[in-house]
Write a protein that holds these residues in place. Sequence first.
Motif, PDB file in Angstrom:
ATOM      1  N   THR A   1     -16.782   8.182  14.015  1.00  0.00           N
ATOM      2  CA  THR A   1     -16.017   7.766  15.202  1.00  0.00           C
ATOM      3  C   THR A   1     -16.618   8.418  16.454  1.00  0.00           C
ATOM      4  O   THR A   1     -16.488   9.635  16.662  1.00  0.00           O
ATOM      5  N   GLU A   2     -17.261   7.584  17.275  1.00  0.00           N
ATOM      6  CA  GLU A   2     -18.038   8.104  18.407  1.00  0.00           C
ATOM      7  C   GLU A   2     -17.177   8.936  19.369  1.00  0.00           C
ATOM      8  O   GLU A   2     -17.593  10.000  19.828  1.00  0.00           O
ATOM      9  N   SER A   3     -15.974   8.439  19.658  1.00  0.00           N
ATOM     10  CA  SER A   3     -15.119   9.166  20.613  1.00  0.00           C
ATOM     11  C   SER A   3     -14.681  10.518  20.035  1.00  0.00           C
ATOM     12  O   SER A   3     -14.404  11.453  20.797  1.00  0.00           O
TER      13      SER A   3
ATOM     14  N   GLY B   1     -17.176  13.936   7.848  1.00  0.00           N
ATOM     15  CA  GLY B   1     -15.965  13.333   8.415  1.00  0.00           C
ATOM     16  C   GLY B   1     -15.177  14.398   9.171  1.00  0.00           C
ATOM     17  O   GLY B   1     -13.977  14.578   8.970  1.00  0.00           O
ATOM     18  N   CYS B   2     -15.882  15.078  10.088  1.00  0.00           N
ATOM     19  CA  CYS B   2     -15.346  16.310  10.704  1.00  0.00           C
ATOM     20  C   CYS B   2     -14.331  16.053  11.805  1.00  0.00           C
ATOM     21  O   CYS B   2     -13.755  17.004  12.343  1.00  0.00           O
ATOM     22  N   GLY B   3     -14.117  14.795  12.197  1.00  0.00           N
ATOM     23  CA  GLY B   3     -13.139  14.498  13.243  1.00  0.00           C
ATOM     24  C   GLY B   3     -13.515  15.169  14.554  1.00  0.00           C
ATOM     25  O   GLY B   3     -14.681  15.155  14.976  1.00  0.00           O
TER      26      GLY B   3
ATOM     27  N   ASP C   1     -11.377   7.190  25.575  1.00  0.00           N
ATOM     28  CA  ASP C   1     -11.828   8.550  25.832  1.00  0.00           C
ATOM     29  C   ASP C   1     -10.855   9.544  25.190  1.00  0.00           C
ATOM     30  O   ASP C   1      -9.870   9.965  25.797  1.00  0.00           O
ATOM     31  N   VAL C   2     -11.164   9.909  23.954  1.00  0.00           N
ATOM     32  CA  VAL C   2     -10.279  10.807  23.201  1.00  0.00           C
ATOM     33  C   VAL C   2     -10.236  12.190  23.855  1.00  0.00           C
ATOM     34  O   VAL C   2      -9.175  12.816  23.951  1.00  0.00           O
ATOM     35  N   TYR C   3     -11.387  12.659  24.339  1.00  0.00           N
ATOM     36  CA  TYR C   3     -11.424  13.988  24.980  1.00  0.00           C
ATOM     37  C   TYR C   3     -10.485  14.014  26.190  1.00  0.00           C
ATOM     38  O   TYR C   3      -9.704  14.954  26.363  1.00  0.00           O
TER      39      TYR C   3
ATOM     40  N   SER D   1     -14.665  -1.164  12.148  1.00  0.00           N
ATOM     41  CA  SER D   1     -13.204  -1.301  12.215  1.00  0.00           C
ATOM     42  C   SER D   1     -12.520  -0.025  11.740  1.00  0.00           C
ATOM     43  O   SER D   1     -11.437   0.321  12.223  1.00  0.00           O
ATOM     44  N   ILE D   2     -13.164   0.716  10.827  1.00  0.00           N
ATOM     45  CA  ILE D   2     -12.570   2.002  10.410  1.00  0.00           C
ATOM     46  C   ILE D   2     -12.637   3.000  11.565  1.00  0.00           C
ATOM     47  O   ILE D   2     -11.648   3.671  11.881  1.00  0.00           O
ATOM     48  N   SER D   3     -13.780   3.061  12.254  1.00  0.00           N
ATOM     49  CA  SER D   3     -13.861   4.026  13.358  1.00  0.00           C
ATOM     50  C   SER D   3     -12.968   3.595  14.524  1.00  0.00           C
ATOM     51  O   SER D   3     -12.365   4.443  15.195  1.00  0.00           O
ATOM     52  N   ASP D   4     -12.830   2.288  14.753  1.00  0.00           N
ATOM     53  CA  ASP D   4     -11.903   1.827  15.804  1.00  0.00           C
ATOM     54  C   ASP D   4     -10.469   2.234  15.476  1.00  0.00           C
ATOM     55  O   ASP D   4      -9.671   2.549  16.354  1.00  0.00           O
ATOM     56  N   HIS D   5     -10.161   2.187  14.185  1.00  0.00           N
ATOM     57  CA  HIS D   5      -8.814   2.609  13.781  1.00  0.00           C
ATOM     58  C   HIS D   5      -8.574   4.060  14.200  1.00  0.00           C
ATOM     59  O   HIS D   5      -7.504   4.417  14.685  1.00  0.00           O
ATOM     60  N   TRP D   6      -9.597   4.933  14.002  1.00  0.00           N
ATOM     61  CA  TRP D   6      -9.385   6.357  14.258  1.00  0.00           C
ATOM     62  C   TRP D   6      -9.360   6.697  15.733  1.00  0.00           C
ATOM     63  O   TRP D   6      -8.523   7.476  16.187  1.00  0.00           O
ATOM     64  N   GLY D   7     -10.297   6.139  16.510  1.00  0.00           N
ATOM     65  CA  GLY D   7     -10.285   6.583  17.903  1.00  0.00           C
ATOM     66  C   GLY D   7     -11.105   5.708  18.817  1.00  0.00           C
ATOM     67  O   GLY D   7     -12.314   5.656  18.687  1.00  0.00           O
ATOM     68  N   THR D   8     -10.421   5.014  19.711  1.00  0.00           N
ATOM     69  CA  THR D   8     -11.149   4.264  20.735  1.00  0.00           C
ATOM     70  C   THR D   8     -10.819   4.909  22.085  1.00  0.00           C
ATOM     71  O   THR D   8      -9.890   5.706  22.186  1.00  0.00           O
TER      72      THR D   8
END
Length: 276
Positions: free
Chosen positions: A96-98, A72-74, A15-17, A6-13
């Motif tokens: 965060t995978e994306s 936590g390099c974003g 296709d962020v690229y 849920s923390i990683s979903d918060h940051w980016g779901t």
Amino acid sequence: MADLKSISDHWGTGDVYARIVKAMEAASISPATVTMEQMAPVDHFHARGFPATVELADALPIAAGDHIVDIGCGIGGPARYLADRFDCRVSGIDITESFVEAANKLTALLKMAGQVEVELGDGQHLPYGDATFEGGYTQHVTMNITNRAQFFGEAFRVLKPGAFFALTEHGLGPQGNPHYPLPWSEDGSGAYLVTPVDTVAYLEGAGFVDVAVEDTGAKYHAGYKRSMELAAQDALPPFGAHILMGQTAPAKTKNAARNIEEGRTHPIQVICYKPR
Ligand SMILES: C[S@@+](CC[C@H](N)C(=O)[O-])C[C@H]1O[C@@H](n2cnc3c(N)ncnc32)[C@H](O)[C@@H]1O
């Protein structure tokens, strides 16, 4: 307690690229020729963005050829900047995978794949051997870290004797109870703020010494106010970090400023060392 998903979903779901490339094109920047300077308004994804990375870098004893870890390099802006500025190598890790995907694709666009590599993982369980790195840093990550002792213990373990460890974060202010949404949480779930005094105790508990803390509250407050002024004038640049913050970006920025004013958060920059 919020789980890592849920923390990683918060940051980016999603296709962020693709989102970043679309915003680049809207700002008339070609992905084929984009420079590190052009990417900087988006890929330094922390309060105050690129200037905060430069200030941190100014204070770090990095030599050419060093191997540094970014926890936590974003999407990798700070890692690429340090690698370029100091001619060092940076390994990044993020949950965060994306973001990991976007980080490596942006690194490829800048032809820096030999110097910067980002992988998926939790900063509380680092996939590196003991005493691997000449230095490490974590910028605006620890607000989401449940187990500070484990997180700092892992950083300590993977650093070589004499290595530096640097941290920027929003600590908990004397008034507590921050207003949400904030960049790191919509409603307080997944947020684990501790006071600067406790942060120092955790770092010393992990074994770090010469812990130097700088209060960065005034600088961050000014940065948030500036973003609010630009937003009020509808003058935010099309290629800016707000594209990663979602619908509630204006409320997050407003609350971040208000929390500092009201002593609910306490932004700091910390530099310390693993003993020789
Ligand atoms: C504000 S962003 C900062 C990104 C990057 N440090 C920068 O300054 O550009 C916070 C980052 O922390 C990452 N993060 C949160 N918890 C983490 C954890 N347990 N392990 C690794 N990364 C984490 C998020 O995925 C997000 O990319």
